[in-house]
Design a protein around this motif. Structure first.
Motif, PDB file in Angstrom:
ATOM      1  N   SER A 230       0.821  -1.222   0.000  1.00  0.00           N
ATOM      2  CA  SER A 230       0.000   0.000   0.000  1.00  0.00           C
ATOM      3  C   SER A 230       0.850   1.264   0.000  1.00  0.00           C
ATOM      4  O   SER A 230       0.353   2.346  -0.309  1.00  0.00           O
ATOM      5  CB  SER A 230      -0.886   0.047   1.256  1.00  0.00           C
ATOM      6  OG  SER A 230      -1.834  -0.971   1.215  1.00  0.00           O
ATOM      7  N   ASN A 234       3.734   7.050  -2.282  1.00  0.00           N
ATOM      8  CA  ASN A 234       4.316   8.343  -1.903  1.00  0.00           C
ATOM      9  C   ASN A 234       5.695   8.168  -1.275  1.00  0.00           C
ATOM     10  O   ASN A 234       5.937   7.149  -0.633  1.00  0.00           O
ATOM     11  CB  ASN A 234       3.411   9.038  -0.873  1.00  0.00           C
ATOM     12  CG  ASN A 234       2.115   9.513  -1.485  1.00  0.00           C
ATOM     13  OD1 ASN A 234       2.109  10.166  -2.518  1.00  0.00           O
ATOM     14  ND2 ASN A 234       1.008   9.164  -0.843  1.00  0.00           N
TER      15      ASN A 234
ATOM     16  N   GLY B  36       0.400  -8.937   9.190  1.00  0.00           N
ATOM     17  CA  GLY B  36       0.094  -7.522   9.381  1.00  0.00           C
ATOM     18  C   GLY B  36      -0.081  -7.171  10.847  1.00  0.00           C
ATOM     19  O   GLY B  36       0.751  -7.518  11.687  1.00  0.00           O
ATOM     20  N   PHE B 202       9.164  -1.556  12.807  1.00  0.00           N
ATOM     21  CA  PHE B 202       8.514  -2.219  11.671  1.00  0.00           C
ATOM     22  C   PHE B 202       7.038  -1.822  11.603  1.00  0.00           C
ATOM     23  O   PHE B 202       6.497  -1.560  10.531  1.00  0.00           O
ATOM     24  CB  PHE B 202       8.665  -3.742  11.813  1.00  0.00           C
ATOM     25  CG  PHE B 202       8.199  -4.518  10.619  1.00  0.00           C
ATOM     26  CD1 PHE B 202       9.031  -4.707   9.529  1.00  0.00           C
ATOM     27  CD2 PHE B 202       6.916  -5.061  10.577  1.00  0.00           C
ATOM     28  CE1 PHE B 202       8.598  -5.426   8.417  1.00  0.00           C
ATOM     29  CE2 PHE B 202       6.474  -5.780   9.471  1.00  0.00           C
ATOM     30  CZ  PHE B 202       7.317  -5.966   8.388  1.00  0.00           C
ATOM     31  N   ALA B 206       4.720  -0.055   8.705  1.00  0.00           N
ATOM     32  CA  ALA B 206       3.469  -0.625   8.202  1.00  0.00           C
ATOM     33  C   ALA B 206       2.351   0.418   8.243  1.00  0.00           C
ATOM     34  O   ALA B 206       1.536   0.511   7.321  1.00  0.00           O
ATOM     35  CB  ALA B 206       3.084  -1.858   9.024  1.00  0.00           C
ATOM     36  N   ASN B 209       2.900   2.915   5.584  1.00  0.00           N
ATOM     37  CA  ASN B 209       2.514   2.285   4.314  1.00  0.00           C
ATOM     38  C   ASN B 209       1.003   2.335   4.113  1.00  0.00           C
ATOM     39  O   ASN B 209       0.518   2.818   3.091  1.00  0.00           O
ATOM     40  CB  ASN B 209       2.921   0.802   4.291  1.00  0.00           C
ATOM     41  CG  ASN B 209       4.411   0.534   4.306  1.00  0.00           C
ATOM     42  OD1 ASN B 209       4.836  -0.526   4.774  1.00  0.00           O
ATOM     43  ND2 ASN B 209       5.217   1.450   3.806  1.00  0.00           N
ATOM     44  N   GLU B 210       0.271   1.827   5.096  1.00  0.00           N
ATOM     45  CA  GLU B 210      -1.170   1.641   4.896  1.00  0.00           C
ATOM     46  C   GLU B 210      -1.961   2.929   5.062  1.00  0.00           C
ATOM     47  O   GLU B 210      -2.897   3.179   4.313  1.00  0.00           O
ATOM     48  CB  GLU B 210      -1.706   0.584   5.866  1.00  0.00           C
ATOM     49  CG  GLU B 210      -1.328  -0.830   5.475  1.00  0.00           C
ATOM     50  CD  GLU B 210      -2.193  -1.854   6.192  1.00  0.00           C
ATOM     51  OE1 GLU B 210      -3.287  -2.166   5.701  1.00  0.00           O
ATOM     52  OE2 GLU B 210      -1.773  -2.333   7.266  1.00  0.00           O
ATOM     53  N   ALA B 212      -0.698   6.299   5.222  1.00  0.00           N
ATOM     54  CA  ALA B 212      -0.235   7.455   4.445  1.00  0.00           C
ATOM     55  C   ALA B 212       0.155   7.082   3.020  1.00  0.00           C
ATOM     56  O   ALA B 212       0.502   7.959   2.231  1.00  0.00           O
ATOM     57  CB  ALA B 212       0.954   8.108   5.148  1.00  0.00           C
ATOM     58  N   LYS B 213       0.097   5.771   2.701  1.00  0.00           N
ATOM     59  CA  LYS B 213       0.557   5.290   1.376  1.00  0.00           C
ATOM     60  C   LYS B 213       1.967   5.812   1.091  1.00  0.00           C
ATOM     61  O   LYS B 213       2.281   6.268  -0.014  1.00  0.00           O
ATOM     62  CB  LYS B 213      -0.360   5.705   0.218  1.00  0.00           C
ATOM     63  CG  LYS B 213      -1.847   5.799   0.439  1.00  0.00           C
ATOM     64  CD  LYS B 213      -2.519   4.696   1.151  1.00  0.00           C
ATOM     65  CE  LYS B 213      -3.928   5.167   1.529  1.00  0.00           C
ATOM     66  NZ  LYS B 213      -4.449   4.467   2.726  1.00  0.00           N
ATOM     67  N   SER B 214       2.805   5.762   2.113  1.00  0.00           N
ATOM     68  CA  SER B 214       4.185   6.229   1.963  1.00  0.00           C
ATOM     69  C   SER B 214       5.138   5.050   2.074  1.00  0.00           C
ATOM     70  O   SER B 214       4.921   4.137   2.871  1.00  0.00           O
ATOM     71  CB  SER B 214       4.518   7.239   3.064  1.00  0.00           C
ATOM     72  OG  SER B 214       5.913   7.534   3.068  1.00  0.00           O
ATOM     73  N   ILE B 215       6.195   5.073   1.278  1.00  0.00           N
ATOM     74  CA  ILE B 215       7.243   4.092   1.506  1.00  0.00           C
ATOM     75  C   ILE B 215       7.915   4.426   2.831  1.00  0.00           C
ATOM     76  O   ILE B 215       7.870   5.571   3.310  1.00  0.00           O
ATOM     77  CB  ILE B 215       8.277   4.022   0.348  1.00  0.00           C
ATOM     78  CG1 ILE B 215       8.802   5.403  -0.054  1.00  0.00           C
ATOM     79  CG2 ILE B 215       7.678   3.321  -0.851  1.00  0.00           C
ATOM     80  CD1 ILE B 215       9.919   5.338  -1.110  1.00  0.00           C
ATOM     81  N   ALA B 216       8.517   3.429   3.439  1.00  0.00           N
ATOM     82  CA  ALA B 216       9.180   3.604   4.726  1.00  0.00           C
ATOM     83  C   ALA B 216      10.142   2.440   4.884  1.00  0.00           C
ATOM     84  O   ALA B 216       9.903   1.348   4.366  1.00  0.00           O
ATOM     85  CB  ALA B 216       8.164   3.612   5.859  1.00  0.00           C
ATOM     86  N   TYR B 306      -0.480  14.104   2.508  1.00  0.00           N
ATOM     87  CA  TYR B 306      -0.496  13.580   1.131  1.00  0.00           C
ATOM     88  C   TYR B 306      -1.892  13.632   0.508  1.00  0.00           C
ATOM     89  O   TYR B 306      -2.072  13.207  -0.635  1.00  0.00           O
ATOM     90  CB  TYR B 306       0.021  12.137   1.104  1.00  0.00           C
ATOM     91  CG  TYR B 306       1.539  12.027   1.157  1.00  0.00           C
ATOM     92  CD1 TYR B 306       2.334  12.703   0.237  1.00  0.00           C
ATOM     93  CD2 TYR B 306       2.166  11.224   2.102  1.00  0.00           C
ATOM     94  CE1 TYR B 306       3.720  12.590   0.277  1.00  0.00           C
ATOM     95  CE2 TYR B 306       3.546  11.103   2.152  1.00  0.00           C
ATOM     96  CZ  TYR B 306       4.316  11.793   1.237  1.00  0.00           C
ATOM     97  OH  TYR B 306       5.676  11.681   1.272  1.00  0.00           O
ATOM     98  N   VAL B 308      -4.459  11.771   1.141  1.00  0.00           N
ATOM     99  CA  VAL B 308      -4.976  10.430   0.824  1.00  0.00           C
ATOM    100  C   VAL B 308      -5.893   9.983   1.957  1.00  0.00           C
ATOM    101  O   VAL B 308      -5.763  10.438   3.096  1.00  0.00           O
ATOM    102  CB  VAL B 308      -3.846   9.386   0.636  1.00  0.00           C
ATOM    103  CG1 VAL B 308      -3.015   9.713  -0.592  1.00  0.00           C
ATOM    104  CG2 VAL B 308      -2.965   9.274   1.885  1.00  0.00           C
ATOM    105  N   ILE B 313      -7.261   1.066   1.208  1.00  0.00           N
ATOM    106  CA  ILE B 313      -6.090   0.254   0.852  1.00  0.00           C
ATOM    107  C   ILE B 313      -6.445  -0.579  -0.384  1.00  0.00           C
ATOM    108  O   ILE B 313      -6.531  -1.806  -0.332  1.00  0.00           O
ATOM    109  CB  ILE B 313      -5.644  -0.656   2.025  1.00  0.00           C
ATOM    110  CG1 ILE B 313      -6.860  -1.282   2.734  1.00  0.00           C
ATOM    111  CG2 ILE B 313      -4.812   0.117   3.041  1.00  0.00           C
ATOM    112  CD1 ILE B 313      -6.503  -2.390   3.694  1.00  0.00           C
ATOM    113  N   ARG B 315      -4.988  -1.603  -3.068  1.00  0.00           N
ATOM    114  CA  ARG B 315      -4.163  -2.711  -3.565  1.00  0.00           C
ATOM    115  C   ARG B 315      -4.372  -3.980  -2.749  1.00  0.00           C
ATOM    116  O   ARG B 315      -4.375  -5.081  -3.291  1.00  0.00           O
ATOM    117  CB  ARG B 315      -2.687  -2.317  -3.525  1.00  0.00           C
ATOM    118  CG  ARG B 315      -2.313  -1.378  -4.655  1.00  0.00           C
ATOM    119  CD  ARG B 315      -0.833  -1.065  -4.614  1.00  0.00           C
ATOM    120  NE  ARG B 315      -0.502  -0.065  -5.620  1.00  0.00           N
ATOM    121  CZ  ARG B 315       0.575   0.697  -5.572  1.00  0.00           C
ATOM    122  NH1 ARG B 315       1.422   0.589  -4.571  1.00  0.00           N
ATOM    123  NH2 ARG B 315       0.813   1.568  -6.533  1.00  0.00           N
ATOM    124  N   ILE B 316      -4.515  -3.813  -1.428  1.00  0.00           N
ATOM    125  CA  ILE B 316      -4.719  -5.000  -0.584  1.00  0.00           C
ATOM    126  C   ILE B 316      -6.082  -5.617  -0.893  1.00  0.00           C
ATOM    127  O   ILE B 316      -6.226  -6.844  -0.939  1.00  0.00           O
ATOM    128  CB  ILE B 316      -4.552  -4.621   0.909  1.00  0.00           C
ATOM    129  CG1 ILE B 316      -3.088  -4.220   1.168  1.00  0.00           C
ATOM    130  CG2 ILE B 316      -4.976  -5.771   1.821  1.00  0.00           C
ATOM    131  CD1 ILE B 316      -2.763  -3.793   2.585  1.00  0.00           C
TER     132      ILE B 316
END
Lengths: 326, 326
Positions: A230, A234, B36, B202, B206, B209-210, B212-216, B306, B308, B313, B315-316
């Motif tokens: 997900s 961004n 998750g 971690f 997660a 990711n879920e 804020a739809k941000s990579i981390a 962002y 969003v 989610i 994609r999930i």
């Protein structure tokens, strides 16, 4: 560096000529203590022998619940890794069955003094270039103790010839490793693998970190499908520069493999590109080693692209120096 | 979403009113199966009870060496997580002592049919917003079975009041969570913690990711000092946009804490900025929950930045739909 990557088959072959003491299997767990490349060797044995209760300890301390039937293997290439020395000391104080693998240093000295069985491996290499020397004695000690399947020793014995046959296709101007290094250049490498083979993805990142001085990120399937997937949105400018690699082992569960396909499809339009890498080799051990060497080569070529010395790791040197003073 | 983050204390309180069946401790390991947020709850109990042999299984299958003294807890908020259902089925087929925690779904049905003890938690939330419902019954079941120290039940009982007292300082226009979200906006969040508390780092990723739809990205100390620290150099344009957070728990080994200081210093000139976060709270459990809620709030504010929807989610959802068809 590339000469050292090419030497992995020689390291494996050389390990068969080392004296490997037995460790007494008592039916408990095997704790492999180490950091960096030494921990990676433990991770890899764990991936190769999922039927064996192996745990890798990357820390100063062993679990409090270490039992009388458990065994501890302390692995440190230099023999001076402070975390490993600390965990080793705990193991000895608790009276755990232990084995030491090191090229020298305080760890080897301590083992000799404590009467703990040890394997002395050749020194003088950067630890991350000694994976063959680190993982082979570990695997042989465990296989000969009956703690991991004996076929792994057979597979390790045939690995050098297999890898020597593969090496020419893993380097040079038309190699897939140089191609992937070019994809990673000035981009964000994201490496994905199934839970079982996640240590291979993690090792790729470590090699990209140390050799190419590049950031790198890894995650495991299926867990990443519950969160990370997900997040690959961004910040758009950075996500658009991600090059994702999916390590596709044929051992993966069918559902996990289906997840890799769907996940790649879902992120395809957000990232710069995706590579699905299918390891070569006729058994798990060969495929794992092939994939590790593939990653080593990529990290080497990426170092060249960034015009950095793959050997130099000044921050790690400073860390050791500074920690030595406190 | 922010209302749900504020509800964590209520979830913990509510868990004390649930009927929690005992699980029989036989002195073996406790395998917590989940993905998750459910896996995160297992990770957190593991961090809180390092003296207990707990393993978290994020996969379709249990280890082959699961023994007759081991216990399996299958945790799935929806009760329909396919990996957890598969691992649960294995546990039952092997005759392992088991416990199920779910709000419904196939897992709860199966437990009732199989005569396996179960805890039914309230449904209707996004699983990542149900951490209080997931981790509290798990902790209570283990504490009452004597598998984890009973003081953890006491600490959990006082957690809601502690957290309610802290919440006002963790949100709003002048909060450190909004401030950190602004630091993360259009940047690369890198979250670091010691091995023991790595699951908190971690979980932050997660949630980023879920929600804020941000990579981390996250990594653990001391391991990162053996590889990752060298990589925080290239590509310069991206490394210069990293905002690094070090979660600084007072429980960390002194050497690990020294490493965090030195590591931060070594990367300071390469990255955009660094935050050292010292958790509030008078015991480990309170500090862990405080830090988790801190991360939740950051992910919520980053979602707003962002623009969003933190709940969506897609994609999930697509993954589940596509996997359901094959």
């Amino acid at each position: 560096m590339i000469e050292l990557i090419r030497q992995v088959p020689d390291q494996i072959e050389g390990s068969f000529r080392l004296e490997i003491p037995g460790i007494e299997p008592k039916g408990g767990r095997i704790y492999i203590c180490g950091m960096g490349g030494s921990a990676a060797s433990g991770d890899i044995i764990r991936a190769l022998a999922p039927e064996t209760p192996i745990e890798v300890v990357r820390d100063y301390s062993l679990p409090a619940f270490l039992g009388p039937n458990d065994a501890v293997v302390a692995v440190s290439y230099s023999g001076n890794t402070e975390e490993t020395l600390s965990a080793y000391r705990e193991a000895v104080n608790k009276g755990a069955a232990a084995l030491v693998i090191a090229s020298g240093g305080k760890l080897l000295e301590a083992a000799k003094r404590d009467g703990v069985p040890w394997v002395a491996i050749p020194g003088g290499l950067p630890p991350r270039c000694a994976l063959g020397w680190l993982m082979s004695p570990l695997l042989l000690a465990l296989a000969r103790a009956g703690a991991v399947p004996s076929r792994l020793e057979d597979d390790l014995r045939t690995a050098p010839d297999f890898l020597r046959g593969q090496l020419p296709s893993l380097e040079g101007p038309h190699s897939p490793t140089l191609d992937l290094a070019n994809k990673f250049y000035n981009r964000l490498p994201f490496i994905y693998a199934s839970t079982r083979f996640y240590p291979v993805a993690f090792r790729w990142c470590a090699q990209l970190n140390e050799n190419a001085k590049s950031i790198a990120h890894s995650a495991a399937l299926p867990e990443m499908d519950h969160n990370e997937v997900s997040g690959i949105v961004n910040p758009k400018a950075f996500v658009g520069e991600v090059w994702a690699v999916f390590l596709r082992f044929p051992e993966d569960y069918e559902r996990t493999s289906a997840r890799a396909d769907i996940t790649a499809e879902l992120i395809r339009d957000s990232v710069m590109g995706i590579t699905h890498l299918k390891p070569e080799g006729s058994c798990t051990l060969h495929r794992v080693l092939w994939t590790l060497i593939f990653g080593d080569m990529v990290s080497y070529y990426l170092a060249l692209a960034y015009k950095v010395d793959p050997f130099a790791i000044p921050r790690i040197d400073i860390l050791k120096e500074r920690l030595g003073k406190i």
